[in-house]
Design a protein around this motif. Structure first.
Motif, PDB file in Angstrom:
ATOM      1  N   ASN A 270       6.916   0.615  11.607  1.00  0.00           N
ATOM      2  CA  ASN A 270       7.134   1.957  11.930  1.00  0.00           C
ATOM      3  C   ASN A 270       6.433   2.880  10.726  1.00  0.00           C
ATOM      4  OD1 ASN A 270       8.500   1.627   9.829  1.00  0.00           O
ATOM      5  ND2 ASN A 270      10.638   2.104  10.517  1.00  0.00           N
ATOM      6  N   LYS A 271       5.663   2.231   9.863  1.00  0.00           N
ATOM      7  CA  LYS A 271       5.312   3.112   8.808  1.00  0.00           C
ATOM      8  C   LYS A 271       3.641   3.315   8.823  1.00  0.00           C
ATOM      9  CE  LYS A 271       5.246   4.775   4.540  1.00  0.00           C
ATOM     10  NZ  LYS A 271       5.623   6.178   4.436  1.00  0.00           N
ATOM     11  N   GLY A 272       3.355   4.549   8.999  1.00  0.00           N
ATOM     12  CA  GLY A 272       1.817   5.025   9.168  1.00  0.00           C
ATOM     13  C   GLY A 272       1.394   5.552   7.781  1.00  0.00           C
ATOM     14  N   ILE A 273       0.094   5.319   7.921  1.00  0.00           N
ATOM     15  CA  ILE A 273      -0.812   5.632   6.553  1.00  0.00           C
ATOM     16  C   ILE A 273      -2.105   6.380   7.013  1.00  0.00           C
ATOM     17  CG2 ILE A 273       0.024   4.015   4.839  1.00  0.00           C
ATOM     18  CD1 ILE A 273      -2.408   2.459   5.453  1.00  0.00           C
ATOM     19  N   TYR A 274      -2.449   7.528   6.238  1.00  0.00           N
ATOM     20  CA  TYR A 274      -3.578   8.239   7.004  1.00  0.00           C
ATOM     21  C   TYR A 274      -4.297   8.655   5.701  1.00  0.00           C
ATOM     22  CZ  TYR A 274      -5.327  12.612   8.425  1.00  0.00           C
ATOM     23  OH  TYR A 274      -6.436  13.615   9.048  1.00  0.00           O
ATOM     24  N   LEU A 275      -5.750   8.811   6.095  1.00  0.00           N
ATOM     25  CA  LEU A 275      -6.773   9.385   5.336  1.00  0.00           C
ATOM     26  C   LEU A 275      -7.503  10.212   6.117  1.00  0.00           C
ATOM     27  CD1 LEU A 275      -8.280   6.449   3.194  1.00  0.00           C
ATOM     28  CD2 LEU A 275      -6.853   8.524   2.318  1.00  0.00           C
TER      29      LEU A 275
ATOM     30  N   ILE B  74       0.667  -1.251   0.137  1.00  0.00           N
ATOM     31  CA  ILE B  74       0.124  -0.093   0.104  1.00  0.00           C
ATOM     32  C   ILE B  74       0.814   1.253  -0.027  1.00  0.00           C
ATOM     33  CG2 ILE B  74      -0.051   0.207   2.589  1.00  0.00           C
ATOM     34  CD1 ILE B  74      -2.786   0.966  -0.160  1.00  0.00           C
ATOM     35  N   THR B  75       2.031   1.255   0.333  1.00  0.00           N
ATOM     36  CA  THR B  75       2.919   2.372   0.735  1.00  0.00           C
ATOM     37  C   THR B  75       2.901   3.332  -0.445  1.00  0.00           C
ATOM     38  OG1 THR B  75       3.903   1.259   2.276  1.00  0.00           O
ATOM     39  CG2 THR B  75       4.762   3.461   1.659  1.00  0.00           C
ATOM     40  N   GLY B  76       3.158   2.749  -1.573  1.00  0.00           N
ATOM     41  CA  GLY B  76       3.615   3.585  -2.737  1.00  0.00           C
ATOM     42  C   GLY B  76       2.350   3.985  -3.631  1.00  0.00           C
ATOM     43  N   LYS B  77       1.074   3.371  -3.000  1.00  0.00           N
ATOM     44  CA  LYS B  77      -0.107   3.783  -3.730  1.00  0.00           C
ATOM     45  C   LYS B  77      -1.129   4.768  -2.934  1.00  0.00           C
ATOM     46  CE  LYS B  77       0.247  -0.807  -5.602  1.00  0.00           C
ATOM     47  NZ  LYS B  77      -0.158  -2.182  -5.403  1.00  0.00           N
ATOM     48  N   MET B  78      -0.463   5.061  -1.706  1.00  0.00           N
ATOM     49  CA  MET B  78      -1.444   6.018  -0.934  1.00  0.00           C
ATOM     50  C   MET B  78      -1.542   7.554  -1.526  1.00  0.00           C
ATOM     51  SD  MET B  78      -2.363   4.783   1.718  1.00  0.00           S
ATOM     52  CE  MET B  78      -2.953   6.029   2.480  1.00  0.00           C
ATOM     53  N   HIS B  79      -1.106   7.864  -2.790  1.00  0.00           N
ATOM     54  CA  HIS B  79      -1.397   8.901  -3.395  1.00  0.00           C
ATOM     55  C   HIS B  79      -2.524   8.873  -4.204  1.00  0.00           C
ATOM     56  CE1 HIS B  79       1.066   6.507  -6.503  1.00  0.00           C
ATOM     57  NE2 HIS B  79       0.375   7.239  -7.266  1.00  0.00           N
ATOM     58  N   ASP B  80      -2.975   7.608  -4.547  1.00  0.00           N
ATOM     59  CA  ASP B  80      -4.281   7.348  -5.405  1.00  0.00           C
ATOM     60  C   ASP B  80      -5.395   7.324  -4.531  1.00  0.00           C
ATOM     61  OD1 ASP B  80      -2.994   7.167  -7.544  1.00  0.00           O
ATOM     62  OD2 ASP B  80      -2.684   5.021  -7.294  1.00  0.00           O
ATOM     63  N   PHE B  81      -5.239   7.357  -3.029  1.00  0.00           N
ATOM     64  CA  PHE B  81      -6.452   7.123  -2.253  1.00  0.00           C
ATOM     65  C   PHE B  81      -7.354   8.257  -2.098  1.00  0.00           C
ATOM     66  CE2 PHE B  81      -6.205   3.654   0.963  1.00  0.00           C
ATOM     67  CZ  PHE B  81      -5.913   2.471   0.249  1.00  0.00           C
ATOM     68  N   PRO B  82      -6.512   9.572  -2.080  1.00  0.00           N
ATOM     69  CA  PRO B  82      -7.860  10.699  -2.117  1.00  0.00           C
ATOM     70  C   PRO B  82      -8.794  10.838  -3.001  1.00  0.00           C
ATOM     71  CG  PRO B  82      -5.499  11.366  -1.293  1.00  0.00           C
ATOM     72  CD  PRO B  82      -5.350  10.008  -1.905  1.00  0.00           C
ATOM     73  N   ALA B  83      -8.313  10.673  -4.189  1.00  0.00           N
ATOM     74  CA  ALA B  83      -9.248  10.634  -5.547  1.00  0.00           C
ATOM     75  C   ALA B  83     -10.322   9.651  -5.587  1.00  0.00           C
ATOM     76  CB  ALA B  83      -8.265  10.491  -6.784  1.00  0.00           C
ATOM     77  N   PHE B  84      -9.840   8.333  -4.792  1.00  0.00           N
ATOM     78  CA  PHE B  84     -10.770   7.336  -4.872  1.00  0.00           C
ATOM     79  C   PHE B  84     -11.717   7.569  -3.703  1.00  0.00           C
ATOM     80  CE2 PHE B  84     -12.172   3.315  -2.931  1.00  0.00           C
ATOM     81  CZ  PHE B  84     -12.618   2.441  -3.921  1.00  0.00           C
ATOM     82  N   VAL B  85     -11.378   8.083  -2.645  1.00  0.00           N
ATOM     83  CA  VAL B  85     -12.332   8.118  -1.660  1.00  0.00           C
ATOM     84  C   VAL B  85     -13.263   9.423  -1.946  1.00  0.00           C
ATOM     85  CG1 VAL B  85     -12.499   9.245   0.844  1.00  0.00           C
ATOM     86  CG2 VAL B  85     -10.523   7.524   0.335  1.00  0.00           C
TER      87      VAL B  85
END
Length: 149
Positions: free
Chosen positions: A48-53, A18-29
């Motif tokens: 230690n890697k966080g992801i956020y929406l 998922i890490t490299g794909k987080m930039h696509d999430f806001p548009a999908f949401v």
């Protein structure tokens, strides 16, 4: 994939990292406005890697760390009443599990599930444990059903 049950929009996705794909999430949401994003199997996140929406809470169950593999996660709108269910010591699967409490509805257990490619017959016991948790259960995930058994 997006599905709706009793007015609840649910999306799920085998991210395969998922890490490299987080930039696509806001548009999908913004396009789908899901209540739950049960889209995360094979998150491959390091501890230690966080992801956020924005406006969502994240629950996750990371897989093995070296190299990062497996893992599941659930994003849920922070306005939805819910609680995380901890089920320790699954034999063969990885899962993140929540119980959703909707107004005038019985609770719904929702699980994001990842079954690794290696065959382990105990995965049936793990899935049954989740299914027996509640009378209303939704399982979404990568079950790696490559063989008819």
């Amino acid at each position: 994939m997006t599905q709706t049950t009793k007015g609840l929009a649910i999306c799920y996705w085998n991210a395969s990292g998922i890490t490299g794909k987080m930039h696509d999430f806001p548009a999908f949401v913004d396009e789908h406005i899901p209540d739950l994003l049960l889209l995360l199997q094979e998150t491959k996140l390091k501890n230690n890697k966080g992801i956020y929406l924005p406006n969502y809470l994240l629950y996750r169950n990371d897989g093995p760390q070296n190299p990062a593999s497996g893992g599941t996660a659930i994003f849920i709108k922070n306005s939805i009443s819910h609680k995380e269910i901890f089920i320790p010591n699954f034999s063969a699967i990885s899962a993140t599990i929540l119980t959703i409490n909707l107004i005038n509805q019985p609770p719904i257990t929702i699980a994001s599930v990842y079954v690794p490619c290696r065959f382990d017959a105990r995965f049936i016991n793990d899935l049954n444990f989740i299914l027996n948790n509640n009378s209303s259960v939704i399982l979404c995930g990568d079950f790696n059903a490559h063989h008819r058994l």
